[in-house]
Design a protein around this motif. Structure first.
Motif, PDB file in Angstrom:
ATOM      1  N   GLU A   1       0.827  -1.195   0.000  1.00  0.00           N
ATOM      2  CA  GLU A   1       0.000   0.000   0.000  1.00  0.00           C
ATOM      3  C   GLU A   1       0.867   1.252   0.000  1.00  0.00           C
ATOM      4  N   ALA A   2       0.450   2.226  -0.787  1.00  0.00           N
ATOM      5  CA  ALA A   2       1.202   3.473  -0.835  1.00  0.00           C
ATOM      6  C   ALA A   2       1.245   4.107   0.550  1.00  0.00           C
ATOM      7  N   ARG A   3       0.149   3.984   1.275  1.00  0.00           N
ATOM      8  CA  ARG A   3       0.133   4.594   2.605  1.00  0.00           C
ATOM      9  C   ARG A   3      -0.694   3.753   3.569  1.00  0.00           C
ATOM     10  N   PRO A   4      -0.047   2.820   4.256  1.00  0.00           N
ATOM     11  CA  PRO A   4      -0.765   2.072   5.275  1.00  0.00           C
ATOM     12  C   PRO A   4      -1.144   3.027   6.397  1.00  0.00           C
ATOM     13  N   ARG A   5      -2.214   2.744   7.103  1.00  0.00           N
ATOM     14  CA  ARG A   5      -2.589   3.672   8.182  1.00  0.00           C
ATOM     15  C   ARG A   5      -3.467   2.988   9.210  1.00  0.00           C
ATOM     16  N   ALA A   6      -3.569   3.660  10.339  1.00  0.00           N
ATOM     17  CA  ALA A   6      -4.497   3.243  11.385  1.00  0.00           C
ATOM     18  C   ALA A   6      -4.269   1.812  11.866  1.00  0.00           C
ATOM     19  N   GLY A   7      -3.014   1.466  12.074  1.00  0.00           N
ATOM     20  CA  GLY A   7      -2.709   0.160  12.659  1.00  0.00           C
ATOM     21  C   GLY A   7      -3.140  -0.974  11.753  1.00  0.00           C
ATOM     22  N   VAL A   8      -3.848  -1.958  12.317  1.00  0.00           N
ATOM     23  CA  VAL A   8      -4.224  -3.116  11.516  1.00  0.00           C
ATOM     24  C   VAL A   8      -5.451  -2.840  10.647  1.00  0.00           C
ATOM     25  N   LEU A   9      -5.973  -1.630  10.739  1.00  0.00           N
ATOM     26  CA  LEU A   9      -7.142  -1.302   9.920  1.00  0.00           C
ATOM     27  C   LEU A   9      -6.773  -1.317   8.436  1.00  0.00           C
ATOM     28  N   ARG A  10      -5.603  -0.869   8.118  1.00  0.00           N
ATOM     29  CA  ARG A  10      -5.150  -0.886   6.731  1.00  0.00           C
ATOM     30  C   ARG A  10      -3.670  -1.189   6.705  1.00  0.00           C
ATOM     31  N   GLY A  11      -3.346  -2.469   6.661  1.00  0.00           N
ATOM     32  CA  GLY A  11      -1.964  -2.882   6.724  1.00  0.00           C
ATOM     33  C   GLY A  11      -1.437  -3.290   5.361  1.00  0.00           C
ATOM     34  N   ARG A  12      -0.137  -3.529   5.320  1.00  0.00           N
ATOM     35  CA  ARG A  12       0.460  -4.052   4.101  1.00  0.00           C
ATOM     36  C   ARG A  12       0.449  -5.580   4.149  1.00  0.00           C
ATOM     37  N   GLU A  13       0.420  -6.103   5.371  1.00  0.00           N
ATOM     38  CA  GLU A  13       0.206  -7.525   5.565  1.00  0.00           C
ATOM     39  C   GLU A  13      -1.069  -7.653   6.373  1.00  0.00           C
ATOM     40  N   PHE A  14      -2.002  -8.448   5.907  1.00  0.00           N
ATOM     41  CA  PHE A  14      -3.256  -8.558   6.632  1.00  0.00           C
ATOM     42  C   PHE A  14      -3.888  -9.921   6.375  1.00  0.00           C
ATOM     43  N   VAL A  15      -4.804 -10.292   7.253  1.00  0.00           N
ATOM     44  CA  VAL A  15      -5.448 -11.592   7.117  1.00  0.00           C
ATOM     45  C   VAL A  15      -6.815 -11.400   6.479  1.00  0.00           C
ATOM     46  N   MET A  16      -7.071 -12.211   5.492  1.00  0.00           N
ATOM     47  CA  MET A  16      -8.315 -12.091   4.763  1.00  0.00           C
ATOM     48  C   MET A  16      -8.873 -13.477   4.520  1.00  0.00           C
ATOM     49  N   LYS A  17     -10.189 -13.559   4.603  1.00  0.00           N
ATOM     50  CA  LYS A  17     -10.870 -14.768   4.142  1.00  0.00           C
ATOM     51  C   LYS A  17     -11.297 -14.482   2.725  1.00  0.00           C
ATOM     52  N   ASP A  18     -10.882 -15.295   1.784  1.00  0.00           N
ATOM     53  CA  ASP A  18     -11.438 -15.121   0.449  1.00  0.00           C
ATOM     54  C   ASP A  18     -11.988 -16.434  -0.065  1.00  0.00           C
ATOM     55  N   SER A  19     -13.168 -16.345  -0.634  1.00  0.00           N
ATOM     56  CA  SER A  19     -13.766 -17.550  -1.192  1.00  0.00           C
ATOM     57  C   SER A  19     -14.206 -17.284  -2.614  1.00  0.00           C
ATOM     58  N   TYR A  20     -14.381 -18.383  -3.318  1.00  0.00           N
ATOM     59  CA  TYR A  20     -14.745 -18.305  -4.729  1.00  0.00           C
ATOM     60  C   TYR A  20     -15.781 -19.370  -5.006  1.00  0.00           C
ATOM     61  N   SER A  21     -16.774 -19.008  -5.807  1.00  0.00           N
ATOM     62  CA  SER A  21     -17.771 -19.994  -6.209  1.00  0.00           C
ATOM     63  C   SER A  21     -17.592 -20.282  -7.686  1.00  0.00           C
ATOM     64  N   PHE A  22     -17.917 -21.508  -8.030  1.00  0.00           N
ATOM     65  CA  PHE A  22     -17.763 -21.964  -9.422  1.00  0.00           C
ATOM     66  C   PHE A  22     -19.062 -22.614  -9.853  1.00  0.00           C
ATOM     67  N   ASP A  23     -19.677 -22.077 -10.895  1.00  0.00           N
ATOM     68  CA  ASP A  23     -20.947 -22.602 -11.387  1.00  0.00           C
ATOM     69  C   ASP A  23     -20.904 -22.741 -12.895  1.00  0.00           C
ATOM     70  N   VAL A  24     -21.860 -23.548 -13.413  1.00  0.00           N
ATOM     71  CA  VAL A  24     -21.887 -23.714 -14.872  1.00  0.00           C
ATOM     72  C   VAL A  24     -22.579 -22.555 -15.575  1.00  0.00           C
ATOM     73  N   ASP A  25     -23.461 -21.850 -14.866  1.00  0.00           N
ATOM     74  CA  ASP A  25     -24.173 -20.764 -15.552  1.00  0.00           C
ATOM     75  C   ASP A  25     -24.505 -19.624 -14.588  1.00  0.00           C
ATOM     76  N   ALA A  26     -25.081 -18.589 -15.150  1.00  0.00           N
ATOM     77  CA  ALA A  26     -25.371 -17.389 -14.375  1.00  0.00           C
ATOM     78  C   ALA A  26     -26.386 -17.664 -13.265  1.00  0.00           C
ATOM     79  N   ALA A  27     -27.327 -18.544 -13.532  1.00  0.00           N
ATOM     80  CA  ALA A  27     -28.324 -18.854 -12.511  1.00  0.00           C
ATOM     81  C   ALA A  27     -27.651 -19.496 -11.306  1.00  0.00           C
ATOM     82  N   GLY A  28     -26.679 -20.362 -11.583  1.00  0.00           N
ATOM     83  CA  GLY A  28     -25.942 -20.994 -10.498  1.00  0.00           C
ATOM     84  C   GLY A  28     -25.154 -19.963  -9.709  1.00  0.00           C
TER      85      GLY A  28
END
Length: 592
Positions: free
Chosen positions: A144-171
């Motif tokens: 980050e060009a400017r990390p700030r406010a402690g762990v609120l906006r860090g350059r190293e941080f913990v994130m949960k990321d998930s992804y869904s995979f479907d055959v079509d838009a309805a899915g």
RNA sequence: CGGGGUGUGGCGCAGCUUGGUAGCGCAUUGCGUUUGGGACGCAAGGGCCGCAGGUUCAAAUCCUGUCACCCCGACCA
């Protein structure tokens, strides 16, 4: 085993650290939850780690509940997948890059779309395998060009990321909805106020996107909301309702007039009112059409000018513009640029020079308010001249519309007849219908029922786990310290031995053991030679929601239960303390 | 990247204008007193004053350069 203050790896600070501004940063450092290592990089001390783990636990439970499966990618990634999607260059300076001993390029993952996509491609090839949702809780790196406010906006941080995979838009819709509901449960449990706002779906591929913003003054995101219909959107994503076309029968033909020394909207309006007064009402900035020219820099380095027409009473909002032209970046138009485009007369730019058909050939996009039939005063492309009664659709047209004008409180709501208010928030979660962007870039296809290859449709969903810790503190503190929601607190009960009598300490240990038998976690302040005042202050700073004081009342068989949030204290018989505390904690857990 | 600010024991700060033996509060160690709202006394440890160069008999202090950090803005799936 209960935590003991006498041996806990902890040092609370009496004074605020000099580099901390926002409350969460100040308190997390003062109370001994985190320590700064370098800008935007923090160590989680024992108490802080407990809270972080509690956030993770909530996230895991709710993700598992919708059938998502946890896995873990490396944080250290090769560059090739990011080259395939173009993000090795697109992400620019925000990527931490490094080379191994052979000189091969690597990066510390800022996000993991590529890895998820490639791994599914690696293992699955049939519609029968879908839908699939997978997630990880991973440390992410962004320079980050400017990390700030402690762990609120860090350059190293913990994130949960998930992804869904479907055959079509309805899915995808179904997977998106499941995640959205899981997020509502997660944020309800985390215990801060939040709003769900419409967000930018991104320039490519995405179709629907919403952000979960914790409402907070210190937030970096501005959103608008309508108190009447419930519409809420990040300013970047606000849609301006386009007025219906109006007739121009009564409007005189456009006429250019001399308006010397009027290069700004202010000077123009003053001049109009002096020299061309109107009968019905004075000229205002909103009667003028302001044309702003910028330079777009594409990820491949090519540059292209872009002109934007907005009502003269509004600025071009750089964030909104940036979101619209992503992944290109916006740069100001320089003197050199003007010199290279002689058709543009600085201060007097008008639609005549703009547009792919105009004399400059510069692409020209209009704010939706500049609808067909609306009349304007605008530059005549001649120094010292403006055109009056220029009617959109009659006298000029553009190459399209763009949502780049600033949004203001009081603007009309796009979905009802009320007006919008503005507020600040911290982005805590994001649900996003990616569509086929990554699946196409990385060639993730499966065979459908008919044996035909179809591109997988993806969704992406993120929660800022470490950020949530700071965010919870932003929403849950007072003068004295942190006030943890029950589920996140580093312990259920803070037992304070307040006094010097040995019996107090013996009783504190006894009660702590009994509480643990009941399944509660306990922090015992068993420090000898520390005055009660210090222990009380520390307990308030640390913020465990229930405090049990074993002190002078013990002689009469009484102890005191204190509620950190309300400050209420009540005396109970020492023999009833464990039952009372157990009842209190479990009742609160069930309520949440 | 632009603007503002700060670098002095672990933390918070003073000292710098006007050069002359490095100070205060908190924290830490020892002893004693004290124990329901950040106690007291006595004693102690701990600092190449961000770094480099210069001026000077002498530099935390003056000059030049440099680095780092913080805040605001730009930037930020």
């Amino acid at each position: 085993m209960a935590l003991h203050m006498s041996s806990l790896f902890l040092r609370t600070l009496r004074e605020d650290p000099a580099d901390a501004e926002v409350p969460s940063h100040r308190l997390l450092v003062r109370a001994g939850y985190v320590r700064r290592v370098s800008p935007g990089v923090y160590t989680w001390l024992p108490l802080g780690l407990r809270v972080l783990r509690n956030v993770e636990k909530i996230v895991r439970e709710e993700m598992d509940a919708i059938g998502a499966q946890e896995l873990l990618f490396p944080a250290l990634l090769p560059k090739e997948p990011f080259e395939a999607t173009g993000r090795w260059t697109e992400y620019g300076d925000n990527i931490f890059r490094l080379q191994d001993r052979k000189g091969a390029d690597h990066l510390l993952g800022p996000t993991h779309e590529e890895m998820f996509t490639l791994t599914v491609k690696d293992l699955y090839s049939s519609y029968k395998d879908l839908p699939l949702s997978i997630y990880q809780i991973q440390t992410k790196y962004r320079d980050e060009a400017r990390p700030r406010a402690g762990v609120l906006r860090g350059r190293e941080f913990v994130m949960k990321d998930s992804y869904s995979f479907d055959v079509d838009a309805a899915g995808l819709d179904k997977s998106y909805q499941l995640h959205r509901e899981a997020y509502v449960r997660i944020f309800d449990r985390l215990g801060f106020h939040y709003v769900i706002v419409e967000a930018m779906a991104g320039a490519m591929g995405g179709s629907k996107s919403e952000e979960f913003l914790a409402t907070a003054e210190v937030g970096e995101d501005t959103y608008v909301h309508c108190t009447s219909c419930g519409y809420a959107a990040n300013v970047e994503a606000v849609r301006v309702p386009a007025p219906s076309p109006v007739g121009w029968e009564d409007v005189p033909a456009a006429h250019a007039e001399d308006t010397p020394d009027t290069p700004t909207i202010d000077t123009l309006v003053t001049h109009l009112n002096e020299r061309f007064p109107r009968d019905d009402r004075p000229w205002e900035a909103g009667d003028t059409l302001k044309n702003v020219v910028v330079t777009l820099v594409n990820p491949d380095g090519t540059r292209e000018p872009l002109a934007i027409g907005v009502p003269g009473d509004r600025e071009v909002d750089e964030k909104r513009l940036g979101a619209q032209v992503e992944p290109a970046e916006v740069e100001a138009f320089t003197e050199a640029d003007f010199a290279a485009n002689p058709a543009l007369v600085k201060g007097y730019i008008g639609p005549g020079a703009l547009g792919l058909e105009g004399s400059s050939g510069i692409r020209y996009l209009l704010d939706p308010r500049i609808a067909e039939g609306t009349r304007w005063v605008t530059g005549a492309d001649v120094a010292g001249q403006h055109v009056i009664d220029l009617v959109a659709g009659r006298d000029f047209s553009a190459d399209g519309t763009i949502e780049a004008a600033e949004v203001r409180p009081g603007d009309p709501c796009p979905t009802c007849d009320h007006t919008l208010s503005a507020a600040r928030g911290i982005e805590m979660g994001h649900v996003f219908q990616l569509g086929t962007k990554y699946a196409e870039a990385l060639d993730l296809k499966v065979l459908d029922q008919n044996g035909k290859l179809v591109t997988v449709v993806m969704g992406s969903y993120g929660v800022g786990v470490s950020r949530a810790v700071a965010c919870v503190v932003e929403g849950n503190h007072d003068e004295s310290g942190i006030i943890w929601p029950r589920e996140l607190a580093p312990a259920d009960v803070h037992v304070v031995a307040a006094g010097k009598d040995e019996a107090l300490f013996v009783k504190a240990e006894e009660i702590a053991r009994e509480l643990e038998v009941q399944g509660l976690s306990v922090l015992v302040d068993d420090r000898k030679g520390v005055s009660p005042g210090v222990k009380f202050k520390d307990s308030e700073l640390i913020g465990i929601p229930t405090i049990l004081v074993i002190g002078r009342g013990l002689a009469d068989g009484k102890v005191e239960i204190k509620d950190r949030r309300s400050g209420e204290r009540r005396e109970v018989a020492v023999d009833d303390a464990v039952a009372a505390l157990t009842a209190e904690v479990t009742a609160e857990v069930e309520r949440s």
